[in-house]
Design a protein around this motif. Sequence first.
Motif, PDB file in Angstrom:
ATOM      1  N   ILE A 293      77.975  93.717  63.979  1.00  0.00           N
ATOM      2  CA  ILE A 293      79.255  93.619  64.690  1.00  0.00           C
ATOM      3  C   ILE A 293      80.428  93.698  63.714  1.00  0.00           C
ATOM      4  O   ILE A 293      80.398  93.117  62.625  1.00  0.00           O
TER       5      ILE A 293
ATOM      6  N   LEU B  45      75.391  89.791  73.231  1.00  0.00           N
ATOM      7  CA  LEU B  45      76.125  89.395  72.033  1.00  0.00           C
ATOM      8  C   LEU B  45      75.536  88.061  71.596  1.00  0.00           C
ATOM      9  O   LEU B  45      75.702  87.043  72.266  1.00  0.00           O
TER      10      LEU B  45
ATOM     11  N   GLY C 144      80.014  98.002  67.296  1.00  0.00           N
ATOM     12  CA  GLY C 144      78.731  97.745  66.686  1.00  0.00           C
ATOM     13  C   GLY C 144      78.318  98.911  65.812  1.00  0.00           C
ATOM     14  O   GLY C 144      78.818 100.029  65.962  1.00  0.00           O
TER      15      GLY C 144
END
Length: 361
Positions: free
Chosen positions: A239, A222, A306
């Motif tokens: 995201i 991330l 995602g």
Amino acid sequence: MKCWQAADLVIQLSSSSKTKPDVLDFGTVFTDHMLTIEWSVTEGWQAPLIKPFGNLSLHPACSSLHYGIQLFEGLKAYRGDDNRLRLFRPMLNMNRMANSAKRACLPAFDQSELLECIRRLVEIDQDWVPYSGSASLYIRPTFISTEPSLGVKKPTRALLYVILSPAGSYFNNDSEAISLWADPKYTRAWKGGTGDCKMGGNYGCALFAQYEAVDYGCQQVLWLYGEDQQITEAGTMNIFLHWINEDGEEEVATPPLDGIILPGITRQSILELTRKWGEFKVTERYLTMDQLCSALKQQRVKEMFGSGTACMICPIGHILYQGENLHIPHQDKNSHLTSQIAKELTDIQYGRTSSDWTYLV
């Protein structure tokens, strides 16, 4: 200088067809043909050529190898329930490729003509498009400098080519939520950089962090940015956060396109779909790890996922951050958004729902 036209396309068919494997690892098997189009500053664009799939011949000083003057795109062809082949919003890919080419100092091209050449390539290799509602044919347009010089300069020669690869699931099990490792010591992209372009360097420089994430038991990184640790992307995905925001509103939020974020086609489609529903607030806004941690403690997070061409929609189950394993709610009775979005998008891609987002092959 005038660009090529699809009407000038030269086709050289392969004398034999490869065996099509039953099991596919993403991006490891390729079809019988490829598209190549050469350019030089003196002669301009040459006629496009569809020929048997094969290796490229490059000068050892080729500046794409030495200085990363290259870019790529990714889109898919889907075989519908009616047996017709469809591309999903391909002009958005052509537009993004043109923007990346401008940033890389590679020559401009006619986006519609390139799309028509790609359509012909897919048509020729149409038997490679899987007969499956969970698989597709991945299309990889690539644009490289073939400048035969060690000088750091604008290319005078280039090659645009397209290869095709039948694709199943990007992750081993797309139905399972993935785990992410968040550590601010690595940065994917920065203001004024090329994070909004689809260039190979954005991905190659991410490998070291990716394998460190695996060492910590996570599947992807991330990516965080700045002193306030803004959430940007995860691995190769945009995201989304579905939550009750600080003002008590139900909201789907994704980071804004500020030059750091890749303008994903699936991302744009999700924003347009959910805004059309009108069921909750849909926002492009900055999100930080502090905001996420606070929302998790206050049980305001519904789910996080995602999106991307390769993975489609991928729920996120855990984030390892500062030694703490943050559990992200997903796929329970109160959070079914990923399933709803995935169904609507796949219904369009496979032709179960009529839409002007599809382009027939």
